[in-house]
Scaffold this motif. Structure first.
Motif, PDB file in Angstrom:
ATOM      1  N   UNK A   1       0.850  -1.197   0.000  1.00 58.55           N
ATOM      2  CA  UNK A   1       0.000   0.000   0.000  1.00 58.55           C
ATOM      3  C   UNK A   1       0.883   1.244   0.000  1.00 58.55           C
ATOM      4  N   UNK A   2       0.813   2.038  -1.086  1.00 56.33           N
ATOM      5  CA  UNK A   2       1.679   3.224  -1.147  1.00 56.33           C
ATOM      6  C   UNK A   2       1.330   4.279  -0.095  1.00 56.33           C
ATOM      7  N   UNK A   3       0.136   4.171   0.522  1.00 61.12           N
ATOM      8  CA  UNK A   3      -0.262   5.135   1.554  1.00 61.12           C
ATOM      9  C   UNK A   3       0.394   4.863   2.904  1.00 61.12           C
ATOM     10  N   UNK A   4       0.990   3.673   3.043  1.00 58.95           N
ATOM     11  CA  UNK A   4       1.532   3.312   4.359  1.00 58.95           C
ATOM     12  C   UNK A   4       3.009   2.944   4.240  1.00 58.95           C
ATOM     13  N   UNK A   5       3.797   3.507   5.137  1.00 62.39           N
ATOM     14  CA  UNK A   5       5.225   3.212   5.130  1.00 62.39           C
ATOM     15  C   UNK A   5       5.504   1.920   5.892  1.00 62.39           C
ATOM     16  N   UNK A   6       6.710   1.407   5.725  1.00 54.86           N
ATOM     17  CA  UNK A   6       7.141   0.207   6.432  1.00 54.86           C
ATOM     18  C   UNK A   6       7.091   0.441   7.946  1.00 54.86           C
TER      19      UNK A   6
END
Lengths: 490, 96
Positions: A275-280
């Protein structure tokens, strides 16, 4: 032909966070529809999810309890499918790099042997909303209050070999999440639910058979029934030369049957991607250690301790550690019962511990069941129960009279000492008084006395009963027995 | 995999719930195949010493405390919904 059953479970646990996993909306159960569904939960344009730290902590807690690997870096992915209870068109879940992987859980089978079930992974995801299919003029009603509630999906290895094993494993996971206080585990409200992957293969065959997935299992009984039904269905197909179709089936508890929900051809192609909205999510060893020190004593450790420390049987120990509240109640009762005996050399009196266990599993649990109460709302506190057991142990009352005392405590007449005094229940141990009672009864039943002397031992019980009756149950039964035997000697 | 045929384009369109005109099919097939070719070109680079990246930004997530910060705004949200009843959003019938 002999068949072997292969079962793996996917258990969905709603984590008991106050707010949702990616939004600040409330998660309280039973609110009016859509009053706890904010712009993020509705998937409105321009919103961004922000991860709830408590959901991560609870997932790590579970991972530590099953001795799993906790990921240093964990990633959220989009699982794409179109269904109106998930307005974004995807569910935020985890695919690669789940937060918890490779754990294990020991279960105890009905024959007393232990078996370890591997847990492949446990990952965080968001719950979907609810679809209501009642008639809204041919439309479906959508309530998104549940959308975005934090879920932990716990995926087992296909290592269970019977419906019963699956139910035992599911119960164990349920006990564990309640001990860890990461979920309320309320199955009626859907906080704890399960899908089962079931296949069968000829005994001795290494290759797995074609599996079906059964959805909608929200009780231990349903899991067992649905799997049993599914095993029989698959066996009938295979034994008549047919082939099991790989598909998703829905369990209908009213009819005790499973039916096709969707076949493999229609199966969703979820096209997972990060999900590009959430970082690692980065989890340091230090973070993990801080959570580890918060872990409570786990069920297996508690069970072993109860057996060792209180000399309880395995059965009693299993019962008393099935949930944390009962275990705490027992320990408080046993320690309240113990005050007069406690000393450094004898920290626990095994007899009072056993009496405490028996009373909790007997009178108390019967009364709780009858009034449909949870042990935490018992009108008899552990201190009161312990006080009563102390009076059995020091011979102030007999076990039989204790039942009266328990009932009076339940009905709010005060603690055991108050009730024993006000109702005059103190046991008669004065041997002069007891001897007088015994003599009275011997004189009243000459025929029975003759029978006893002629060798009919059973008559003794009748005579003891008459003496107890005369004392209104207050005579010490052991003393009565001894005096009576002595007096009846030829 | 470097070239997508018509059936694959139709499947991808269905998964994304997109209606595609028959006449546009060839164009989509060419464009998407070109994207795959680009990806394949990147496959030829030796990345054995490079850690996989889940996100183009090499940053870690900031998390929020577990607090309820949203209030009930159902009236506002439902003002733009095409159909509602008893607080529910109404959608075309779906059957499991």
């Amino acid at each position: 032909m002999a068949w072997e059953t292969v079962i793996g479970l996917e258990i969905h646990v709603q984590l008991s966070t106050r707010s949702k996993i990616f939004s600040g909306a409330a998660t309280a159960y039973g609110a009016p529809p859509n009053t706890q569904a904010c712009a993020i939960d509705l998937g409105l344009p321009g919103v961004l999810p922000v991860l709830n730290v408590e959901a991560v902590r609870k997932a790590i807690k579970f991972g530590l309890a099953i001795e799993a690997t906790i990921a240093n870096h964990s990633v959220f992915a989009r699982k794409n499918y179109f269904y109106p209870d998930l307005p974004k068109g995807y569910q935020i879940s985890q695919y690669e790099m789940p937060i918890v992987s490779r754990g294990k859980l020991a279960i105890i089978l009905d024959d007393g042997t232990s078996k370890t079930i591997g847990i492949t992974r446990a990952h965080l995801e968001e719950d979907a909303g609810k679809s209501l299919h009642e008639d809204f003029h041919g439309m479906t009603g959508i309530d998104l209050n549940r959308a975005g509630t934090a879920l932990l999906e716990i995926v087992s290895e296909p290592e269970m070999r019977s419906a019963r094993e699956a139910a035992i494993y599911m119960k164990k996971v349920h006990t564990l999440v309640r001990y860890l206080n990461i979920s309320d585990g309320n199955m009626q409200e859907g906080s704890f639910r399960c899908d089962a992957n079931v296949s069968i293969r000829p005994m001795g065959e290494a290759k797995l058979g074609t599996r079906t997935e059964i959805k909608n299992l929200n009780s231990f009984r349903f899991v067992e029934q649905a799997i049993l039904h599914e095993i029989n269905r698959q066996r009938e197909i295979l034994e008549t030369g047919g082939q099991v179709a790989q598909e998703t089936r829905l369990y209908d508890p009213d009819r005790n049957e499973t039916r096709t929900m969707r076949s493999k051809e229609e199966a969703n192609d979820y096209r997972y991607f990060p999900d590009p909205d959430l970082l690692t999510v980065a989890i340091s060893p230090g973070d993990i250690e801080l959570i580890r020190v918060e872990l409570p004593e786990l069920p297996d450790a508690k069970r072993q301790r109860f057996i060792g420390e209180y000399a309880l049987t395995e059965y009693d120990s299993d019962y008393l550690t099935a949930n944390r509240e009962i275990a705490d109640y027992f320990e408080q009762t046993a320690s309240a019962a113990l005050t007069v005996y406690a000393s450094a050399s004898q920290p626990h009196n095994h007899n009072t511990a056993k009496l405490s266990a028996n009373t909790i599993m007997g009178e108390l649990s019967a009364a709780l069941n009858k009034h449909n109460l949870d042990i935490t709302s018992s009108p008899v506190s552990p201190e009161m129960l312990g006080g009563m057991i102390r009076r059995i142990e020091d011979n102030t009352i007999s076990g039989k009279i204790a039942k009266q005392v328990f009932e009076a405590m339940w009905n709010g007449e005060g603690d055991a000492d108050t009730i024993i005094a006000s109702r005059g229940l103190r046991q008669v141990t004065d041997s002069g008084m007891l001897e007088a009672l015994v003599t009275e009864v011997i004189n009243a039943y000459p025929d029975q006395v003759d029978q006893y002397r002629a060798g009919k031992d059973k008559v003794l019980g009748f005579l003891v009963g008459q003496i107890m009756k005369k004392s209104q149950g207050k005579a010490n039964p052991q003393q009565v027995n001894d005096i009576l035997r002595e007096k009846l000697k030829p | 995999m470097s070239s997508l045929d018509k059936a694959e384009i139709q499947k991808i369109a269905w998964l994304a719930r997109l209606a595609i005109d028959e006449g546009d099919m060839a164009g989509y097939s060419r464009d998407l195949s070109n994207i795959l070719k680009l990806v394949e070109q990147m496959n030829s680079i030796d990345t054995t010493t490079v850690d996989p990246l889940a996100h183009p930004l090499e940053l870690n997530a900031r998390m929020r405390p577990d607090q309820v910060t949203e209030s009930n705004q159902r009236e506002k949200f439902q003002a733009c919904a095409p159909a509602i009843k008893d607080g529910l959003y109404l959608v075309p019938k779906v059957i499991d």
